[in-house]
Design a protein around this motif. Structure first.
Motif, mmCIF file in Angstrom:
data_model
loop_
_atom_site.group_PDB
_atom_site.id
_atom_site.type_symbol
_atom_site.label_atom_id
_atom_site.label_comp_id
_atom_site.label_asym_id
_atom_site.label_seq_id
_atom_site.Cartn_x
_atom_site.Cartn_y
_atom_site.Cartn_z
ATOM 1 N N UNK A 254 126.214 48.995 -19.385
ATOM 2 C CA UNK A 254 125.678 47.683 -19.699
ATOM 3 C C UNK A 254 124.222 47.629 -19.242
ATOM 4 N N UNK A 255 123.463 46.731 -19.837
ATOM 5 C CA UNK A 255 122.102 46.482 -19.371
ATOM 6 C C UNK A 255 121.943 45.023 -19.007
ATOM 7 N N UNK A 256 120.842 44.694 -18.366
ATOM 8 C CA UNK A 256 120.529 43.296 -18.090
ATOM 9 C C UNK A 256 119.020 43.101 -18.172
ATOM 10 N N UNK A 257 118.620 41.860 -18.485
ATOM 11 C CA UNK A 257 117.210 41.536 -18.600
ATOM 12 C C UNK A 257 117.023 40.060 -18.287
ATOM 13 N N UNK A 258 116.006 39.742 -17.528
ATOM 14 C CA UNK A 258 115.715 38.347 -17.216
ATOM 15 C C UNK A 258 115.120 37.628 -18.417
ATOM 16 N N UNK A 259 115.476 36.363 -18.540
ATOM 17 C CA UNK A 259 114.868 35.487 -19.533
ATOM 18 C C UNK A 259 114.376 34.236 -18.815
ATOM 19 N N UNK A 260 113.449 33.519 -19.431
ATOM 20 C CA UNK A 260 112.880 32.332 -18.808
ATOM 21 C C UNK A 260 112.278 31.435 -19.873
ATOM 22 N N UNK A 261 112.113 30.159 -19.515
ATOM 23 C CA UNK A 261 111.416 29.241 -20.424
ATOM 24 C C UNK A 261 109.936 29.172 -20.095
ATOM 25 N N UNK A 262 109.531 29.659 -18.909
ATOM 26 C CA UNK A 262 108.107 29.593 -18.588
ATOM 27 C C UNK A 262 107.350 30.525 -19.527
ATOM 28 N N UNK A 263 106.202 30.062 -19.975
ATOM 29 C CA UNK A 263 105.431 30.835 -20.940
ATOM 30 C C UNK A 263 105.792 30.561 -22.381
ATOM 31 N N UNK A 264 106.806 29.707 -22.622
ATOM 32 C CA UNK A 264 107.125 29.304 -23.991
ATOM 33 C C UNK A 264 106.304 28.062 -24.341
ATOM 34 N N UNK A 265 106.395 27.637 -25.605
ATOM 35 C CA UNK A 265 105.616 26.481 -26.032
ATOM 36 C C UNK A 265 106.063 25.194 -25.353
ATOM 37 N N UNK A 266 107.343 25.097 -24.985
ATOM 38 C CA UNK A 266 107.862 23.881 -24.341
ATOM 39 C C UNK A 266 108.751 24.289 -23.168
ATOM 40 N N UNK A 267 108.149 24.663 -22.046
ATOM 41 C CA UNK A 267 108.949 25.085 -20.883
ATOM 42 C C UNK A 267 109.848 23.955 -20.391
ATOM 43 N N UNK A 268 110.984 24.337 -19.818
ATOM 44 C CA UNK A 268 111.892 23.359 -19.215
ATOM 45 C C UNK A 268 111.348 23.003 -17.843
ATOM 46 N N UNK A 269 110.991 21.731 -17.657
ATOM 47 C CA UNK A 269 110.277 21.324 -16.445
ATOM 48 C C UNK A 269 111.083 21.557 -15.173
ATOM 49 N N UNK A 270 112.400 21.554 -15.285
ATOM 50 C CA UNK A 270 113.226 21.691 -14.088
ATOM 51 C C UNK A 270 113.847 23.088 -13.969
ATOM 52 N N UNK A 271 113.420 24.027 -14.812
ATOM 53 C CA UNK A 271 113.895 25.401 -14.637
ATOM 54 C C UNK A 271 113.226 25.999 -13.393
ATOM 55 N N UNK A 272 113.993 26.582 -12.463
ATOM 56 C CA UNK A 272 113.406 27.077 -11.211
ATOM 57 C C UNK A 272 112.240 28.036 -11.402
ATOM 58 N N UNK A 273 112.345 28.974 -12.322
ATOM 59 C CA UNK A 273 111.253 29.929 -12.503
ATOM 60 C C UNK A 273 110.002 29.241 -13.044
ATOM 61 N N UNK A 274 110.187 28.247 -13.896
ATOM 62 C CA UNK A 274 109.052 27.501 -14.423
ATOM 63 C C UNK A 274 108.386 26.680 -13.319
ATOM 64 N N UNK A 275 109.174 26.101 -12.421
ATOM 65 C CA UNK A 275 108.608 25.334 -11.304
ATOM 66 C C UNK A 275 107.701 26.231 -10.469
ATOM 67 N N UNK A 276 108.182 27.425 -10.128
ATOM 68 C CA UNK A 276 107.365 28.356 -9.348
ATOM 69 C C UNK A 276 106.146 28.811 -10.142
ATOM 70 N N UNK A 277 106.314 29.077 -11.431
ATOM 71 C CA UNK A 277 105.199 29.536 -12.260
ATOM 72 C C UNK A 277 104.061 28.518 -12.258
ATOM 73 N N UNK A 278 104.403 27.233 -12.337
ATOM 74 C CA UNK A 278 103.370 26.190 -12.344
ATOM 75 C C UNK A 278 102.642 26.119 -11.000
#
Length: 448
Positions: free
Chosen positions: A104-128
């Motif tokens: 099996x493989x795995x890969x991280x995904x995130x909303x940060x860096x997309x056109x409409x990031x999710x404001x309460x996604x943890x990775x997006x909070x740190x990215x900002x």
């Protein structure tokens, strides 16, 4: 220079060449409580996503409670139609999973860096937070340390059992720092380290900690704060998987035994300018003192992040190196904010309060906002523990009080985002209330 899509596509194709037996890849992200959610994708479909096809998951997956349920938080979950939100692949995180029965493989995904990031996604909070600091000319260098326990794979009446010593088959029930424990548990620890390295994680020091079956893993320092938090999250996942493969259960639970030390998440942070100068060391370390003051001022308002559940509050006080007040000190492990001895180039703070099961993206974001607040306010901190063992300010020691302290703190709402703070506080409030909706056997023993 390759385009973003070309780089991702090359990563996927290289992975397929090196791992031709892998048919599926888990696309994963961390939710608010710190659990991974996602989808298992056929690897050929992953190529299409890498080439630019949309990758969508429900927005509200980020809002799941500890047990996976949805809470009514504002208009989310029950009045918004449960919309999808775009995610993107995180380059450099496509790796093999070696602890599953099938390749099996795995890969991280995130909303940060997309056109409409999710404001309460943890990775997006740190990215900002990181983006804002970079605009101000502040470049953090970060290293995490994580403590965890090994237990026997089987529970006894729902309770954890001490890990069995592989040499004697006796329970490893003696707290110690002996180097021999690393040797006795070398097969599982070595596998954990090698598996983490296969995920691209730089493991440095391994320590047998004070608790029975308790260990600590240190990670290398990184100039990329997002990747540092990625490492902490991915290590937690792989470590649990490797432990099961070896007949153990690994847990980052904050306080599994009342009579033994809890497990913490220690975060080392230094701040540099664009030229590589340590900002904390300038002007006879005055910025260091200001940064410490900011951390301590906001710390009581960040407790739902540092202690994200009922059990995590049990870890605070009464045991070794776990503070019950916001305090600091030089080379003092009783302090929430410790200043390790170092040369000016490597001067840093070590934030020691968070529990090991806290969300690493949010822990780092809260620490950085505290440092930022301190540098801008330029206030002097309270006396260090080295000068006054009673120095410190109180912070909440139960969840509902902690949520009230967090939700309306202006610097946090500005630094982490008001929408995130409201969503996070309500998530923690609902989780805590749900936890209380069960009568424990002890209540019958005491009151029946």
């Amino acid at each position: 220079m390759k385009s973003h899509a070309a780089t991702l596509l090359a990563e996927v194709r290289t992975f397929r060449q090196h791992h031709p037996d892998v048919r599926y890849v888990d696309l994963i992200a961390l939710d608010i409580p710190g659990h991974f959610y996602g989808k298992r994708y056929p690897v050929d479909m992953l190529e299409k996503v890498a080439a630019g096809s949309p990758l969508k998951l429900p927005q509200n997956a980020v809002l799941l409670g500890v047990q996976g349920g949805l809470f009514k938080i504002g208009d989310y979950c029950f009045h918004d139609g449960d919309p999808d939100a775009n995610r993107r692949l995180v380059p450099g995180t496509l790796k093999p999973v070696s602890w599953e029965a099938q390749p099996l493989g795995q890969m991280l995904i995130t909303s940060d860096g997309t056109e409409a990031p999710i404001e309460f996604e943890p990775r997006e909070v740190l990215a900002k937070v990181l983006e804002r600091l970079h605009r101000k000319g502040i470049h953090p260098v970060v290293a995490f340390e994580l403590e965890f326990y090994l237990f026997d794979k089987k529970l006894s009446d729902g309770l954890p059992q001490f890990a069995r010593d592989p040499l004697s088959d006796d329970a490893d029930d003696q707290p110690n720092l002996h180097i021999e424990r690393l040797s006795r548990f070398a097969p599982v620890l070595d596998d954990m380290v090698e598996t983490a390295k296969a995920q691209g994680i730089d493991i440095t020091v391994i320590t047998a900690e004070l608790g029975p079956g308790q260990f600590e893993i240190n990670f290398g320092h990184l100039e990329d704060g997002l990747r540092a938090a990625d490492w902490a999250a991915l290590f937690s996942r792989s470590t649990r998987g490797v432990a099961l493969k070896h007949g153990y259960r690994a847990s980052f639970m904050a306080k599994p035994y009342l009579q033994h030390p809890g497990s913490g998440m220690h975060v080392h942070v230094s701040l540099y300018d664009a030229a590589g100068n340590n900002l904390l060391a300038a002007h006879q370390q005055q910025p260091l003192r200001h940064a410490v003051a900011g951390c301590l001022e906001l710390l009581p308002h960040c407790m739902p992040i540092f202690s994200p559940n009922h059990n995590a509050f049990r870890r605070l006080g009464g045991t070794v190196n776990a503070a019950t007040r916001a305090c600091w000190g030089y080379e003092d492990r009783d302090a929430c904010v410790r200043i390790p001895e170092s040369d000016p180039r490597n001067l840093r703070i070590e934030h020691r309060l968070a529990s090991a099961d806290a969300n690493p993206y949010l822990v780092l974001a809260a620490i950085l906002v505290g440092l930022e607040h301190g540098l801008e306010a330029a206030k002097e901190p309270i006396a260090p523990l080295n000068e006054d063992r009673n120095s410190g300010t109180d912070f909440p020691l139960e969840m509902l009080e902690a949520v009230r302290a967090m939700q309306h703190q202006p610097a946090l709402r500005e630094g982490l985002g008001a929408e995130f703070v409201d969503v996070y506080c309500e998530n923690k409030r609902q989780d805590h209330l749900a936890f209380q909706q069960e009568i424990h056997a002890r209540e019958y023993r005491w009151y029946l």
